[in-house]
Scaffold this motif. Sequence first.
Motif, PDB file in Angstrom:
ATOM      1  N   MET A 246       0.841  -1.202   0.000  1.00  0.00           N
ATOM      2  CA  MET A 246       0.000   0.000   0.000  1.00  0.00           C
ATOM      3  C   MET A 246       0.874   1.248   0.000  1.00  0.00           C
ATOM      4  O   MET A 246       1.900   1.302   0.680  1.00  0.00           O
ATOM      5  N   ALA A 247       0.470   2.245  -0.757  1.00  0.00           N
ATOM      6  CA  ALA A 247       1.228   3.493  -0.826  1.00  0.00           C
ATOM      7  C   ALA A 247       1.229   4.194   0.525  1.00  0.00           C
ATOM      8  O   ALA A 247       0.257   4.139   1.282  1.00  0.00           O
ATOM      9  N   GLN A 248       2.320   4.882   0.821  1.00  0.00           N
ATOM     10  CA  GLN A 248       2.425   5.657   2.059  1.00  0.00           C
ATOM     11  C   GLN A 248       1.884   7.075   1.898  1.00  0.00           C
ATOM     12  O   GLN A 248       1.748   7.815   2.867  1.00  0.00           O
ATOM     13  N   GLY A 249       1.583   7.461   0.669  1.00  0.00           N
ATOM     14  CA  GLY A 249       1.008   8.765   0.380  1.00  0.00           C
ATOM     15  C   GLY A 249       0.551   8.799  -1.060  1.00  0.00           C
ATOM     16  O   GLY A 249       0.912   7.926  -1.870  1.00  0.00           O
ATOM     17  N   TYR A 250      -0.256   9.793  -1.386  1.00  0.00           N
ATOM     18  CA  TYR A 250      -0.838   9.885  -2.724  1.00  0.00           C
ATOM     19  C   TYR A 250      -0.614  11.274  -3.296  1.00  0.00           C
ATOM     20  O   TYR A 250      -0.657  12.278  -2.568  1.00  0.00           O
ATOM     21  N   ASP A 251      -0.383  11.329  -4.600  1.00  0.00           N
ATOM     22  CA  ASP A 251      -0.205  12.589  -5.297  1.00  0.00           C
ATOM     23  C   ASP A 251      -1.325  12.740  -6.325  1.00  0.00           C
ATOM     24  O   ASP A 251      -1.337  12.049  -7.351  1.00  0.00           O
ATOM     25  N   LEU A 252      -2.296  13.612  -6.012  1.00  0.00           N
ATOM     26  CA  LEU A 252      -3.437  13.861  -6.887  1.00  0.00           C
ATOM     27  C   LEU A 252      -3.011  14.827  -7.979  1.00  0.00           C
ATOM     28  O   LEU A 252      -2.503  15.919  -7.684  1.00  0.00           O
TER      29      LEU A 252
END
Length: 322
Positions: A1-7
């Motif tokens: 699972m990603a540790q953060g997301y970039d929208l």
Amino acid sequence: MAQGYDLIGDVHGCAVTLEHLLHKLGYRLMDGAYRHAERQAIFIGDIVDRGPHIREALHLVRNMVECGAAQMVLGNHEYNCLAYLTPGRAGSGREYLREHNRRHDRLIHETLTQFSDYPDEWQSFLDWFREIPIYLEIDGFRVIHACWDDALINELKARNINDLRDLEFLHRSVERGCFEWQAMDRLLRGTNMPLPNNEEMVSDDGYRRHTYRTKFWSVDPQQHGDLVFQPDPLPEHLAEQVLSEDDRDRVMHYGSDQPPLFIGHYWREGVPTPITDNIACIDYSAVKYGKLVAYRMDGERRLDPAKFVWVDVENLADIPGE
């Protein structure tokens, strides 16, 4: 699972700008796709149309999605491409689901031109568009191209629909007034209000409109001017008109207690900042010499203006016609 997301906001064929933004965010090209060691990109839709590098942008985004480095929600321009190129059924009175008129021809022209020598590739992308989710709910936040409407999305969930693989849903989505049309119109294009007194406005590109785009986060609006969002300001005599009871019944509100929401679609300008504490629009008119914008999401409930990252298109090679 990603540790953060970039929208990441509406790309509209600005592939060079997108590469610069990805580098700025720490993504690197590995095995044919841009990847980040800890984070995942989420594209807000509208990769196609208008810009100079549509084919390259689609390959870049799809490669990221297919290797797990990104996710994407459907934009109205991907939906429009599907409708424009899907023949109507016998007896429907439609040659295609989206009418081939001067305005629609112009909007899709760059996309079709850039794929004219790659028909099999283009068909593959059209097939892929039908698999792209309409909305995402991830780790306590939401992503949709234009507007989150709980009632419509709950009905989609009840029908187990979150893409356009159901051909019957796609065909019905152009039948004005039915649920499928309401869902695709509101979720991918936003909320609208009829102009008072049945008046008409003519946009800069000559398009005649009888509605205006509304904020779906306005608290206790009193006049039409309190609701107007885009694309054009209302004339003063219309802006000052008091909302009728019917108008008030049309108003949708995304409350401050709901999860953070990320949208695109709206051609914003200036320095990127949240619309409210829990709504961020990340479309800043990249293909109109604006900015290609990202928001770095790390699970916060209150969106932070300092977490926007962007590149200015005028400093790069993604200028239409060049």
